[in-house]
Scaffold this active site. Structure first.
Site, mmCIF file in Angstrom:
data_model
loop_
_atom_site.group_PDB
_atom_site.id
_atom_site.type_symbol
_atom_site.label_atom_id
_atom_site.label_comp_id
_atom_site.label_asym_id
_atom_site.label_seq_id
_atom_site.Cartn_x
_atom_site.Cartn_y
_atom_site.Cartn_z
ATOM 1 N N GLU A 211 -38.717 -0.387 -48.583
ATOM 2 C CA GLU A 211 -39.141 -1.657 -49.154
ATOM 3 C C GLU A 211 -38.507 -2.835 -48.403
ATOM 4 O O GLU A 211 -37.383 -3.201 -48.713
ATOM 5 C CB GLU A 211 -38.777 -1.722 -50.629
ATOM 6 N N TYR A 299 -46.814 -2.261 -60.948
ATOM 7 C CA TYR A 299 -46.001 -2.987 -61.921
ATOM 8 C C TYR A 299 -45.146 -4.011 -61.192
ATOM 9 O O TYR A 299 -45.170 -4.093 -59.968
ATOM 10 C CB TYR A 299 -45.113 -2.024 -62.705
ATOM 11 N N TRP A 438 -42.657 5.069 -63.070
ATOM 12 C CA TRP A 438 -41.259 4.634 -62.954
ATOM 13 C C TRP A 438 -40.838 4.126 -64.313
ATOM 14 O O TRP A 438 -41.400 3.184 -64.829
ATOM 15 C CB TRP A 438 -41.097 3.503 -61.935
#
Length: 460
Positions: A211, A299, A438
């Site tokens: 990321e 999300y 998650w």
């Protein structure tokens, strides 16, 4: 993915902050920022059900591998992604007991008593594998079709990915170290624990959670313009080395049985929703040749650090991030639908000091909402209790596929079983690869969200 700012070593190490993925908005502390798709013909169920198990959840949260069995979640999952493995400054996979960087104690050293063990048998003082790794091995013994993946990186531990992927030599060395540690199971010796082959056969593949290649991530994470090219090459290096190890015969000697046909190691990646981040770091057609699936960020579209309340995981949204926008962005760039796994939150984002009236959405707020583990981030199991308390009103946008709680001052945006049924219908209608969550420790003790997804995906 996201990370949680829980307390303690594991938390700092693994907090996934997805929202940063998204854009101007700051990321949250929580789980992934975390997606999936199809696998090889004849080897996978119709839909993947991929859940992230957090290394640090065994501490303050006291969420153990055994809880996946008692909740019924294990029987409904196809993959467990173990979050996370870290990348060292010299570009290698590593573990140890280094506060904020690695936690071998949780991974494979910590002994479990009979009450805490999946198989009901206490760990002994002389066994080479204990901790979460041994419990996952026991869980797989009960569920032979279940796969366990090592997830590398995450929001906090993507720091050195760019360096590790920078050259052909560094990529080869990096991937080799990860295969040695996790696939071959050659763990560092810690007292009686660890050693060559101690975890052999446990991990069935690798999930790359960088990321983000080519884009800003956590404050200390390096990123470069050439990351896009290097990420593509890194994915290919993982595919090449995993396949070579599978064909070598060593995989069947370590954890399999002689004469077994070569196993296939799954390869996945967690990928962003933001079109800018996709284009900066992901050569979609090329990486899709090598991965079995990708886990789409579904999300943290908006997070509690923002000054205005907003949805964090809506299926549809006009002029905003949404699950549908994310799916379409990946399809347009050449991703096969069957390799796209939709990320779903088992938590909510919350604000307090909300003013402006109405249902609270789209209104100014003063701060992240107070919560159990980290301000602005709360597990579904806690939000369910708020919804049932009578103090909060449940609001829904049925058209957009979103839900939120509001008591006049504090707002939480989250997914409940009704929202997840809508999302699983979307997965079926669009022939996607499945669903990802998650994280598993946010569900209720009886696995309410996991059950809703499983039932939704099982409809014909």
């Amino acid at each position: 993915m996201r990370r949680r700012t829980l307390s303690g070593l594991a938390i700092a190490a693994c907090a996934f902050s997805l929202a940063a993925t998204l854009a101007p908005a700051a990321h949250a502390t929580g789980g992934h920022g975390k997606d999936h798709g199809g696998s090889h013909a004849g080897s996978a169920p119709a839909y993947k059900r991929v859940g992230y198990f957090t290394q640090w959840g065994v501490y303050g949260r006291d969420f153990q591998v055994k809880d996946l069995e008692t909740s019924g979640a294990a029987a409904k999952l196809t993959h467990i992604n173990y979050a996370f493995g870290n990348v060292s400054a010299d570009g290698k996979c590593f573990t140890g007991n280094v506060p904020g960087e690695a936690d071998a104690w949780a991974d494979y050293v910590r002994p479990l008593d009979a009450a805490g063990s999946v198989d009901g048998v206490a760990d002994t003082d002389d066994q080479a594998l204990a901790g979460n790794f041994n419990q996952l091995r026991e869980l797989k013994a009960k569920h032979p079709g279940l796969k366990v993946m090592i997830s590398l990186g995450g929001w906090s531990w993507s720091t050195h990915f760019s360096d590790a992927a920078r050259t052909a030599a560094s990529r080869k060395a990096f991937v080799s170290s990860c295969i040695d540690l996790y696939i071959k199971g050659n763990l560092p010796v810690d007292g009686v624990r660890g050693g060559d082959g101690a975890a052999a056969g446990l991990f069935d593949g690798v999930d790359i959670d960088w990321e983000w290649p080519g884009s800003a991530g956590d404050s200390d994470t390096v990123h470069r313009p050439e990351d896009k090219r290097n990420f593509t090459a890194l994915v290919h290096e993982f595919r090449t080395q995993l396949d070579a190890y599978a064909k070598s015969g060593a995989a069947s000697r370590k954890g399999g049985h002689p004469g077994a046909k070569p196993r296939h190691y799954d390869l996945s990646a967690f990928v962003p929703t933001s079109p800018e981040k996709i284009d900066a770091g992901f050569d979609v057609p090329r990486i899709m040749r090598d991965v079995d699936f990708v886990n789409l960020q579904g999300y943290d579209f908006h997070v509690s650090g923002e000054k205005t309340t907003a949805q964090q995981s809506a299926l549809y949204a006009k002029d905003d991030f949404s699950v549908d926008q994310t799916v379409r962005a990946w399809l347009r760039r050449g991703a096969p639908a069957r390799k796209l796994v939709m990320g779903m939150p088992f938590y909510g984002q919350g604000w307090t000091g909300v003013t402006g009236g109405g249902d609270g959405l789209g209104q100014p707020a003063t701060a992240p909402a107070p919560a159990t583990w980290a301000a602005g981030y709360e597990d579904y199991k806690a939000l369910k209790k708020l919804a049932e308390s009578g103090t909060y009103k449940v609001h829904r946008n049925v058209r957009d596929g979103s839900a939120w709680l509001f008591d006049g001052t504090t707002l939480w945006t989250y997914d409940d079983p009704q929202v997840l049924r809508t999302k699983t219908a979307y997965i079926r209608d669009h022939r996607l690869g499945g669903a990802m969550f998650w994280s598993l420790d946010g569900d209720t003790d009886d696995g309410e969200l996991m059950t809703a997804v499983d039932r939704g995906l099982s409809r014909r």
